[in-house]
Design a protein around this motif. Structure first.
Motif, PDB file in Angstrom:
ATOM      1  N   ILE A  31      -6.339  60.187  21.438  1.00 40.67           N
ATOM      2  CA  ILE A  31      -5.295  60.375  22.944  1.00 40.67           C
ATOM      3  C   ILE A  31      -5.022  58.730  22.484  1.00 40.67           C
ATOM      4  CG2 ILE A  31      -4.847  60.533  24.391  1.00 40.67           C
ATOM      5  CD1 ILE A  31      -6.434  63.541  24.830  1.00 40.67           C
ATOM      6  N   THR A  32      -5.677  57.791  23.030  1.00 39.70           N
ATOM      7  CA  THR A  32      -5.576  56.883  22.852  1.00 39.70           C
ATOM      8  C   THR A  32      -4.990  55.683  21.917  1.00 39.70           C
ATOM      9  OG1 THR A  32      -7.666  56.972  25.076  1.00 39.70           O
ATOM     10  CG2 THR A  32      -6.602  54.431  24.505  1.00 39.70           C
ATOM     11  N   LEU A  33      -4.563  54.987  22.158  1.00 33.77           N
ATOM     12  CA  LEU A  33      -3.939  53.478  20.555  1.00 33.77           C
ATOM     13  C   LEU A  33      -5.601  53.338  20.575  1.00 33.77           C
ATOM     14  CD1 LEU A  33      -0.473  53.151  21.258  1.00 33.77           C
ATOM     15  CD2 LEU A  33      -1.059  54.608  19.725  1.00 33.77           C
TER      16      LEU A  33
ATOM     17  N   THR B 184       5.226  57.761   7.449  1.00 32.90           N
ATOM     18  CA  THR B 184       5.367  58.823   7.917  1.00 32.90           C
ATOM     19  C   THR B 184       4.616  59.983   8.846  1.00 32.90           C
ATOM     20  OG1 THR B 184       5.142  59.592   6.099  1.00 32.90           O
ATOM     21  CG2 THR B 184       7.104  58.162   5.926  1.00 32.90           C
ATOM     22  N   ALA B 185       4.172  60.477   9.689  1.00 30.79           N
ATOM     23  CA  ALA B 185       3.797  61.351  10.183  1.00 30.79           C
ATOM     24  C   ALA B 185       3.843  61.843  10.485  1.00 30.79           C
ATOM     25  CB  ALA B 185       1.661  61.164   9.962  1.00 30.79           C
ATOM     26  N   PRO B 186       4.006  62.442  11.445  1.00 29.86           N
ATOM     27  CA  PRO B 186       4.955  62.880  12.723  1.00 29.86           C
ATOM     28  C   PRO B 186       3.967  62.540  14.107  1.00 29.86           C
ATOM     29  CG  PRO B 186       4.904  64.530  11.348  1.00 29.86           C
ATOM     30  CD  PRO B 186       4.433  64.076  10.528  1.00 29.86           C
ATOM     31  N   ARG B 187       2.549  62.615  14.391  1.00 32.72           N
ATOM     32  CA  ARG B 187       2.278  61.950  15.339  1.00 32.72           C
ATOM     33  C   ARG B 187       2.372  60.608  15.455  1.00 32.72           C
ATOM     34  NH1 ARG B 187      -1.841  61.579  10.657  1.00 32.72           N
ATOM     35  NH2 ARG B 187      -2.616  63.514  11.183  1.00 32.72           N
ATOM     36  N   ILE B 188       3.162  59.380  14.783  1.00 33.75           N
ATOM     37  CA  ILE B 188       3.511  57.822  15.058  1.00 33.75           C
ATOM     38  C   ILE B 188       4.310  58.062  16.473  1.00 33.75           C
ATOM     39  CG2 ILE B 188       2.304  57.187  12.808  1.00 33.75           C
ATOM     40  CD1 ILE B 188       5.557  56.367  12.286  1.00 33.75           C
ATOM     41  N   CYS B 189       5.576  59.449  16.513  1.00 35.55           N
ATOM     42  CA  CYS B 189       5.833  59.146  17.480  1.00 35.55           C
ATOM     43  C   CYS B 189       6.122  59.391  18.261  1.00 35.55           C
ATOM     44  CB  CYS B 189       7.213  59.125  17.487  1.00 35.55           C
ATOM     45  SG  CYS B 189       7.789  60.459  16.352  1.00 35.55           S
ATOM     46  N   GLY B 190       4.832  60.541  18.603  1.00 34.60           N
ATOM     47  CA  GLY B 190       4.347  61.550  19.309  1.00 34.60           C
ATOM     48  C   GLY B 190       4.508  62.994  18.572  1.00 34.60           C
ATOM     49  N   TYR B 191       5.267  63.470  17.610  1.00 33.48           N
ATOM     50  CA  TYR B 191       5.248  64.568  17.173  1.00 33.48           C
ATOM     51  C   TYR B 191       4.071  65.483  17.126  1.00 33.48           C
ATOM     52  CZ  TYR B 191      10.179  64.101  18.194  1.00 33.48           C
ATOM     53  OH  TYR B 191      11.514  63.703  18.804  1.00 33.48           O
ATOM     54  N   ARG B 192       3.971  66.551  17.135  1.00 34.76           N
ATOM     55  CA  ARG B 192       2.890  67.631  17.075  1.00 34.76           C
ATOM     56  C   ARG B 192       4.163  68.767  15.272  1.00 34.76           C
ATOM     57  NH1 ARG B 192      -1.387  70.078  14.960  1.00 34.76           N
ATOM     58  NH2 ARG B 192      -2.514  70.606  16.103  1.00 34.76           N
ATOM     59  N   ALA B 193       2.743  68.070  14.065  1.00 36.15           N
ATOM     60  CA  ALA B 193       2.827  68.805  13.138  1.00 36.15           C
ATOM     61  C   ALA B 193       2.132  70.211  12.969  1.00 36.15           C
ATOM     62  CB  ALA B 193       2.867  68.436  11.750  1.00 36.15           C
ATOM     63  N   ASN B 194       2.235  71.220  12.267  1.00 32.59           N
ATOM     64  CA  ASN B 194       1.719  72.226  11.904  1.00 32.59           C
ATOM     65  C   ASN B 194       1.948  72.512  10.769  1.00 32.59           C
ATOM     66  OD1 ASN B 194      -1.243  74.468  12.665  1.00 32.59           O
ATOM     67  ND2 ASN B 194       1.428  75.782  13.335  1.00 32.59           N
TER      68      ASN B 194
ATOM     69  N   SER C 112       5.772  68.402  21.931  1.00 36.13           N
ATOM     70  CA  SER C 112       6.088  66.296  21.640  1.00 36.13           C
ATOM     71  C   SER C 112       3.778  66.767  22.109  1.00 36.13           C
ATOM     72  CB  SER C 112       5.377  66.005  23.059  1.00 36.13           C
ATOM     73  OG  SER C 112       6.595  65.322  22.696  1.00 36.13           O
ATOM     74  N   GLY C 113       2.786  65.353  21.138  1.00 36.29           N
ATOM     75  CA  GLY C 113       1.531  65.808  21.417  1.00 36.29           C
ATOM     76  C   GLY C 113       1.195  64.746  22.643  1.00 36.29           C
ATOM     77  N   GLN C 114      -0.232  65.278  23.092  1.00 35.05           N
ATOM     78  CA  GLN C 114      -1.127  65.297  24.029  1.00 35.05           C
ATOM     79  C   GLN C 114      -1.518  63.148  24.144  1.00 35.05           C
ATOM     80  OE1 GLN C 114      -3.793  67.339  25.148  1.00 35.05           O
ATOM     81  NE2 GLN C 114      -2.834  69.141  25.380  1.00 35.05           N
ATOM     82  N   TRP C 115      -1.053  62.858  22.517  1.00 35.14           N
ATOM     83  CA  TRP C 115      -1.341  61.488  23.050  1.00 35.14           C
ATOM     84  C   TRP C 115      -0.472  60.574  22.878  1.00 35.14           C
ATOM     85  CZ3 TRP C 115      -1.292  66.072  18.977  1.00 35.14           C
ATOM     86  CH2 TRP C 115      -0.137  65.277  17.772  1.00 35.14           C
ATOM     87  N   GLU C 116      -0.876  59.073  22.381  1.00 33.94           N
ATOM     88  CA  GLU C 116       0.052  57.904  23.110  1.00 33.94           C
ATOM     89  C   GLU C 116       0.394  58.574  21.960  1.00 33.94           C
ATOM     90  OE1 GLU C 116      -1.749  54.661  25.153  1.00 33.94           O
ATOM     91  OE2 GLU C 116      -3.392  55.615  25.812  1.00 33.94           O
ATOM     92  N   PRO C 117       1.840  57.651  22.172  1.00 30.02           N
ATOM     93  CA  PRO C 117       2.994  57.395  20.711  1.00 30.02           C
ATOM     94  C   PRO C 117       2.903  55.530  19.988  1.00 30.02           C
ATOM     95  CG  PRO C 117       4.612  57.818  22.346  1.00 30.02           C
ATOM     96  CD  PRO C 117       3.410  58.048  23.230  1.00 30.02           C
TER      97      PRO C 117
ATOM     98  N   PRO D  51      10.955  58.293  18.137  1.00 31.78           N
ATOM     99  CA  PRO D  51      11.328  59.003  17.413  1.00 31.78           C
ATOM    100  C   PRO D  51      12.097  58.308  16.540  1.00 31.78           C
ATOM    101  CG  PRO D  51      11.337  59.863  19.420  1.00 31.78           C
ATOM    102  CD  PRO D  51      10.629  58.969  19.702  1.00 31.78           C
ATOM    103  N   ASP D  52      12.824  57.539  17.342  1.00 29.00           N
ATOM    104  CA  ASP D  52      14.010  57.194  16.537  1.00 29.00           C
ATOM    105  C   ASP D  52      13.476  55.964  14.841  1.00 29.00           C
ATOM    106  OD1 ASP D  52      16.602  58.532  17.418  1.00 29.00           O
ATOM    107  OD2 ASP D  52      16.924  56.423  19.285  1.00 29.00           O
ATOM    108  N   ARG D  53      12.533  55.499  15.219  1.00 23.96           N
ATOM    109  CA  ARG D  53      12.336  54.393  14.180  1.00 23.96           C
ATOM    110  C   ARG D  53      11.266  55.521  13.239  1.00 23.96           C
ATOM    111  NH1 ARG D  53      14.660  50.689  13.714  1.00 23.96           N
ATOM    112  NH2 ARG D  53      13.276  49.408  13.211  1.00 23.96           N
ATOM    113  N   TRP D  54      10.544  56.437  13.925  1.00 22.93           N
ATOM    114  CA  TRP D  54       9.891  57.173  12.472  1.00 22.93           C
ATOM    115  C   TRP D  54      10.851  57.860  11.930  1.00 22.93           C
ATOM    116  CZ3 TRP D  54      10.497  62.657  12.826  1.00 22.93           C
ATOM    117  CH2 TRP D  54       9.506  63.043  11.949  1.00 22.93           C
ATOM    118  N   ARG D  55      11.586  58.120  11.962  1.00 23.17           N
ATOM    119  CA  ARG D  55      13.143  58.500  11.093  1.00 23.17           C
ATOM    120  C   ARG D  55      13.415  57.810  10.924  1.00 23.17           C
ATOM    121  NH1 ARG D  55      14.809  61.538  16.530  1.00 23.17           N
ATOM    122  NH2 ARG D  55      14.020  63.708  16.587  1.00 23.17           N
TER     123      ARG D  55
END
Length: 450
Positions: free
Chosen positions: A208-210, A261-271, A286-291, A295-299
């Protein structure tokens, strides 16, 4: 099981009785002597200790069960951490037990008149394994199957029906458990709970913590990639700084691509390799961790890669979606050879032997075990031995004369050769070589035939 299978088992049962199975078995055992049986144990997982204790415990129970029912264990086989419900899963202990039952003797010559196990689902969870086991067990008259409930007649209609009921119960349990686990993971994912397993690069152990240093590296790598820098160049920069992955590996272009390119870097959750959307709103969860970035930079960074390279196309649990398929095997033995080295718990490793670069002109490639690293064999010699095993089987009409002639004349390509091998052999167990012994020993390969 087909109706024909029932008829064959009934005939074997009758044959057993007419040959005087009550007076002596095929090995000449007199009345009152203990029945020689083989013991089998299996665990689906080995736990954190990785010491095979589950298999050892089952084998002890089998010893007690055998004594209680007038039997004696002459050989023990086990598979630690091996699923019986997955197709293609290597189970060396099960294969050796089948060989002992089929031949009626253990490797050291002890007669075999049955098998003891703690439960049916330790032996089989798939119909193919039940068919193999039943055929091997009833290949001679007078055999018994022993479990904690008592001695079962494997030739009788009721004995076969009990085996089929056990298989049906195992299949139902597997389906229910798989559905329950999938639903549990989905519910956790929808709530934004982080993935389990090794910590992701860029976050601390709490996921969760960066991580102060790694997060800065990821953020800088994203900006460099958007500016046009190659992923391999970013990986070289990380290597020069002494950066390693969360499991100790050195970074390369592919791992850098997966990280940024993992969604987690902007806080999104994948499954399961898909961006998870909230059922109520249809928006990304949105995940419980710190991004690390927005999302714009991730895209934006995802847009710099071809679709087949993105985390969502190649991440954990997701199939690779590229226009070109996986490279075909380049050697005959790839996928057929299994490691025969013994682990510390006495069980056979059973890992696949993978082709690696050789160290001499005579052996430009070799097959080595990546699981334990204790078994390696010359590639050309192993392929030659595999061919020899194949055509030893051919004398028993396992391969057509036309195929044999085309193989020997060089008209048969590698892909067709591999299909021919697969039609005869399930796999080959390769025993480790003896240090200092330079002569080639064909007996190092132990085939498991279809």
């Amino acid at each position: 099981m087909t109706i024909g299978s029932f008829d064959r088992f009934r005939e074997r049962s009758a044959d057993c009785r007419t040959r005087g199975g009550e007076m002596a078995d095929a090995g000449g055992r007199a009345v009152g002597d203990p029945i020689p049986v083989v013991s089998y144990a299996r665990t689906s997982e080995d736990g954190r200790r990785k010491d095979g204790h589950g298999v050892r415990y089952q084998l002890r129970i089998n010893e007690r069960t055998a004594r209680a029912h007038g039997c004696v264990v002459v050989a023990a086989y086990g598979d630690s951490g091996c699923s019986a419900s997955r197709e293609g899963m290597a189970r060396p202990g099960f294969d050796r037990m089948i060989e002992a039952l089929t031949s009626g003797r253990t490797q050291d010559g002890q007669p075999v008149a049955g098998v003891v196990c703690v439960a049916d689902d330790r032996l089989y969870r798939r119909s193919e394994d039940l068919a193999r086991f039943s055929a091997a067990l009833t290949s001679a008259p007078g055999r018994v199957y022993v479990d904690p409930d008592g001695v079962r007649d494997p030739y009788s209609y009721e004995g076969l029906m009990q085996a089929v009921r056990s298989l049906d119960a195992a299949l139902t349990e597997t389906r229910v458990r798989s559905r329950r686990v999938a639903n549990w993971h989905w519910a956790r994912a929808v709530e934004g709970v982080p993935h389990s397993g090794p910590r992701p690069f860029g976050w601390l152990e709490d996921r969760i913590t960066l991580h102060p240093d790694e997060a800065r590296l990821v953020e800088r790598a994203i900006e460099d990639r958007i500016s046009g820098k190659a992923a391999r160049a970013i990986a070289r920069d990380w290597s020069d700084l002494g950066v390693t992955g969360t499991r100790g590996g050195r970074p390369n272009g592919q791992t850098v691509t997966q990280i940024i390119t993992a969604p987690r870097i902007c806080g999104y959750r994948a499954n399961k390799g898909e961006l998870l959307l909230a059922p109520e709103t249809g928006e990304p969860v949105s995940g419980q961790w710190e991004p690390i970035v927005t999302p714009d930079r991730w895209r934006a960074v995802c847009g710099t890669f071809s679709p087949g390279s993105l985390f969502l196309h190649r991440g954990s649990g997701a199939p690779r979606r590229t226009t070109t398929g996986r490279g075909a095997p380049r050697h005959l033995g790839t996928g057929f050879l299994r490691c025969g080295a013994r682990r510390s718990d006495g069980a056979v490793c059973g890992g696949a032997l993978c082709a690696t670069k050789g160290r001499s002109r005579r052996s430009p490639y070799a097959y080595s075990c990546r699981n334990c690293g204790r078994c390696s064999i010359s590639g050309p010699l192993a392929d030659s031995a595999l061919e020899r095993l194949l055509f030893d089987d051919a004398r028993r009409a396992a391969v057509t004369e036309d195929a044999r002639l085309r193989w020997s004349s060089g008209d048969m390509g590698l892909e067709e050769k591999r299909r021919t091998v697969a039609s005869v052999l399930v796999h080959c167990l390769v025993r480790p070589g003896v240090k200092g012994q330079h002569a080639w020993d064909f007996s190092r390969l132990e085939p498991v035939r279809r």
